[in-house]
Structures are given as structure tokens and as C-alpha cells.
Design a protein around this motif. Structure first.
Motif, PDB file in Angstrom:
ATOM      1  N   HIS A   1       4.787   0.021  -0.062  1.00 31.19           N
ATOM      2  CA  HIS A   1       5.511  -0.830   0.875  1.00 31.19           C
ATOM      3  C   HIS A   1       4.570  -1.880   1.454  1.00 31.19           C
ATOM      4  O   HIS A   1       3.349  -1.742   1.372  1.00 31.19           O
ATOM      5  CB  HIS A   1       6.133   0.017   1.995  1.00 31.19           C
TER       6      HIS A   1
ATOM      7  N   HIS B   1       0.519   5.649   1.307  1.00 24.28           N
ATOM      8  CA  HIS B   1      -0.230   6.472   2.261  1.00 24.28           C
ATOM      9  C   HIS B   1      -0.609   7.773   1.560  1.00 24.28           C
ATOM     10  O   HIS B   1       0.140   8.753   1.627  1.00 24.28           O
ATOM     11  CB  HIS B   1       0.610   6.762   3.511  1.00 24.28           C
TER      12      HIS B   1
ATOM     13  N   HIS C   1       0.839  -1.208   0.000  1.00 25.11           N
ATOM     14  CA  HIS C   1       0.000   0.000   0.000  1.00 25.11           C
ATOM     15  C   HIS C   1       0.871   1.254   0.000  1.00 25.11           C
ATOM     16  O   HIS C   1       2.073   1.188   0.244  1.00 25.11           O
ATOM     17  CB  HIS C   1      -0.905   0.014   1.231  1.00 25.11           C
TER      18      HIS C   1
HETATM   19 FE   LIG Z   1       2.201   1.627   5.577  1.00 25.57          FE
END
Ligand SMILES: [Fe+2]
Length: 199
Positions: free
Chosen positions: A180, A114, A112
């Protein structure tokens, strides 16, 4: 001939001084055992263990150990921002979220990014033997189309996937667009960390 290195991706890694890690571990355990909404969210979202990601957004107000971690991380975030040459127009990056992760043996956290943040990272509270590394992905990966794989002996800076084995008491930080994941926790105990976003 000249070869330039352009569009560099930086990973920040530092020991975080002034944190009582044993006490912070107790605080993480206390949050995990007391937060029924987070336990429910973790169960419903197949998180193997507990995360406060979706349930609590005031950890520094709840417990002085998280407040101490926040003030230490504020300095690290600004140090990294300087290293990245971010023009903040005289302002400071601010913590916009911080959450506890208790990843039980066999648990993973899939790949994912952010969104809506500048810097993201994790402080590692308990990393038992065999605990997951952090896997980071070359942010150009989606643009690589038919580019060949990198050779097995490519230097770290040229690889598409990087595994970083964290140690308790240190923080890793990266720009929030970097994809990551946390591969399977093969330790016999939970891997406990506190993740955060700065914007
Ligand atoms: Fe994360």
C-alpha cells in the motif's frame, strides 16, 4: 459452468467509537512537536512532515488518548481476525506498534508492506479536503507476469489498484502482506493519522 471466487483479500473499514478525535489531534500535534529524534528521522528520510515510526514505540503509555485508541482497535482487530477465519489457537492479536503520521501538503508515503505482522492499518485523525487516499495493490500483482491489465470498467473486486478515501474517525485494516502507499497529499493542510501493526 461454475466460477468460484477464491483467495479473497479483505479490507476492514469501520468508524471507531468512543474516541475524542479533537483531543487525539492535539495529542498527535504534541507528540510531533516534542519528539526531536522523530523530527530528525523524518528530515533525514525525506518524510514530508513527521512520523514517530522510528523513534517512539510507547504511545499508549505516553498519553491516554492513544491508550483509548489502542483498546478500541484491539476489538476491531479481533473482529477482523474472526472475519478472516484466522486460527489464533485461543490467543488474541496484540498491538506491536503504533505511530503518528503528520503528512504535510505535497508529501507522499511510497509503496510498502509491513513484514512480521498479521494485520496493519491506520486510524484517521484529520483528513482535510484534498487529502490523500490510501492506495492498495492486488497482492498477486508480482505473480501476474504477462497478464493483461484489467478493463476500465472492471468491478472494484477485480481491479489491481484500489483507492480508498478515508474519513476522520474511522480505521482501515488489512492483512500486513498487502502492499500500500499514500499518494501525494494535495490538501492545503496536513493529513494526520495513527498507523499500527497487530501480531
Ligand atoms: Fe503502511
Amino acid at each position: 459452468m461454475e466460477i468460484k471466487t477464491l483467495f479473497v483479500t479483505k479490507l476492514y473499514r469501520a468508524a471507531v467509537e468512543g474516541i475524542d478525535n479533537a483531543s487525539l489531534l492535539k495529542s498527535c500535534r504534541a507528540i510531533a512537536s516534542g519528539d526531536k529524534a522523530g523530527q530528525r528521522w523524518s528530515r533525514e528520510n525525506n518524510y514530508a512532515g513527521y512520523t514517530s515510526y522510528a523513534s517512539l514505540n510507547d504511545l499508549p503509555k505516553r498519553d491516554p488518548n492513544f491508550a483509548a485508541l489502542k483498546s478500541a482497535l484491539d476489538k476491531h482487530a479481533m473482529a477482523f481476525a474472526r472475519e478472516l477465519h484466522l486460527d489464533l489457537s485461543g490467543r488474541r492479536l496484540g498491538l506491536d506498534s503504533m505511530w503518528v503520521n503528520v503528512l504535510e501538503p505535497g508529501g507522499v508515503h511510497t509503496s510498502h508492506i509491513h513484514p512480521q505482522s498479521v494485520l496493519s492499518g491506520t486510524y484517521y485523525v484529520d483528513v482535510p479536503p484534498g487529502a490523500s487516499a490510501l492506495k492498495l495493490e492486488d497482492p498477486r500483482h508480482a505473480s501476474m507476469m504477462s497478464a493483461p491489465q484489467r478493463t476500465a470498467d472492471a468491478p472494484e473486486s477485480e481491479r489491481t489498484f484500489i483507492y480508498v478515501q478515508p474519513e476522520a474517525g474511522e480505521a482501515l485494516m488489512w492483512e500486513s502482506f498487502i502492499r500500500h502507499e499514500v499518494p501525494m497529499n494535495t490538501a492545503k493542510k496536513a493529513r494526520i493519522s495513527v498507523s499500527f501493526n497487530y501480531s
